[in-house]
Design a protein around this motif. Sequence first.
Motif, short mmCIF file in Angstrom:
data_model
loop_
_atom_site.label_atom_id
_atom_site.label_comp_id
_atom_site.label_asym_id
_atom_site.label_seq_id
_atom_site.Cartn_x
_atom_site.Cartn_y
_atom_site.Cartn_z
N SER A 72 1.02 -1.39 0.17
CA SER A 72 -0.04 0.01 -0.10
C SER A 72 0.92 1.28 0.00
O SER A 72 2.05 1.24 0.77
N GLY A 73 0.44 2.24 -0.65
CA GLY A 73 1.31 3.59 -1.04
C GLY A 73 1.44 4.31 0.60
O GLY A 73 2.18 4.79 0.68
N ARG A 74 -0.05 4.26 1.27
CA ARG A 74 0.23 4.88 2.64
C ARG A 74 0.95 4.08 3.53
O ARG A 74 1.48 4.60 4.30
N LYS A 75 1.11 2.70 3.38
CA LYS A 75 1.86 2.15 4.32
C LYS A 75 3.75 2.39 3.98
O LYS A 75 4.22 2.38 5.16
N GLU A 77 4.72 4.91 2.73
CA GLU A 77 4.62 6.35 3.32
C GLU A 77 4.90 6.42 4.88
O GLU A 77 6.00 6.84 5.35
N SER A 98 5.44 11.29 -0.27
CA SER A 98 4.11 10.98 0.06
C SER A 98 3.52 9.74 -0.70
O SER A 98 4.35 9.41 -1.55
N TYR A 99 2.35 9.27 -0.55
CA TYR A 99 1.91 7.82 -1.02
C TYR A 99 1.49 8.43 -2.31
O TYR A 99 1.68 7.40 -3.25
N ARG A 100 1.05 9.46 -2.67
CA ARG A 100 0.67 9.90 -4.00
C ARG A 100 2.04 9.79 -4.91
O ARG A 100 2.08 9.48 -5.95
N ASN A 103 2.80 6.07 -5.56
CA ASN A 103 2.07 5.34 -6.26
C ASN A 103 2.17 5.93 -7.90
O ASN A 103 2.22 5.24 -8.91
#
Length: 277
Positions: A72-75, A77, A98-100, A103
């Motif tokens: 996951s991108g958030r994980k 980050e 950042s997760y953006r 990704n």
Amino acid sequence: MYQNYNNNQLCLSIPLEINISSNHVAVAISHFVDSIPDKLIYEKAMTSGRPAYNPAMLLKVILFAYTRQNFSGRKIEAMAQENIPTKWLIGDPDTVPSYRTINRFRSSDQMKRLVEAMFLSFRQLLKAQGLIDDSALFIDGTKLLADANKYTFVWRKASERFEGQLDKKIAGLYQELVQNKVDLAMSDEAPKTDSKTLEKTSEQLTNEIERLDQVIATEPIIPGGSPNKRLRRKFKHDRHLIDSDYLPRKRKYESNNAIFGDRNSFLRLIRMQLLCA
């Protein structure tokens, strides 16, 4: 006695460096990414706007996160914020992509090209370190049929039940062939379901198919389709059903019956088979 602990106390922390062990997987990932030629990693960057993150750094962070089962991108980050090896890969404790950004990078065309380059570089790296060589050739798609145990029990009741179900299917097939006026050359009224009769039936179907081939070759075009072609298609299906399914199964059951004797079961050795797809 315990050490002094107070997480509300104001303190001045001066981290001079972030270190990890030399055998850590992050070190191997960093070494691997650094071995990729720069021209494959560093493409032409934008000359205006905010400077982009280093693609080698993003690639290292993503590969390390994947080794930790984080996709996951958030994980990822969160790892960049909290995980020491990830911070070591980034090289700056204050830098957190950042997760953006993560990704966007891993879904870009550049990442697709890097995946192809990484495969070649990883193979060259393993070969340089003596972990692989070219003495062995493996076929992609090779499948190995596995079995929990190389021995399996064959039970009389189960074999008789399945053989009875097969005999009903064979008898139904014989009835269809009789209705289609196929000469089965059976001396008894009741159809035989043994393997030898199945072999003769397959041969008779082959003769019928050859006869229909000759008839079809000389007949004119029939509106709505030729009945002979439909019948030939049906006979080919029946012959394939006998040769590939009914006959092998019938031979297996006959072999089981010969082994059973007065016993209710026997133990069969299962040999592993190697199938090449």
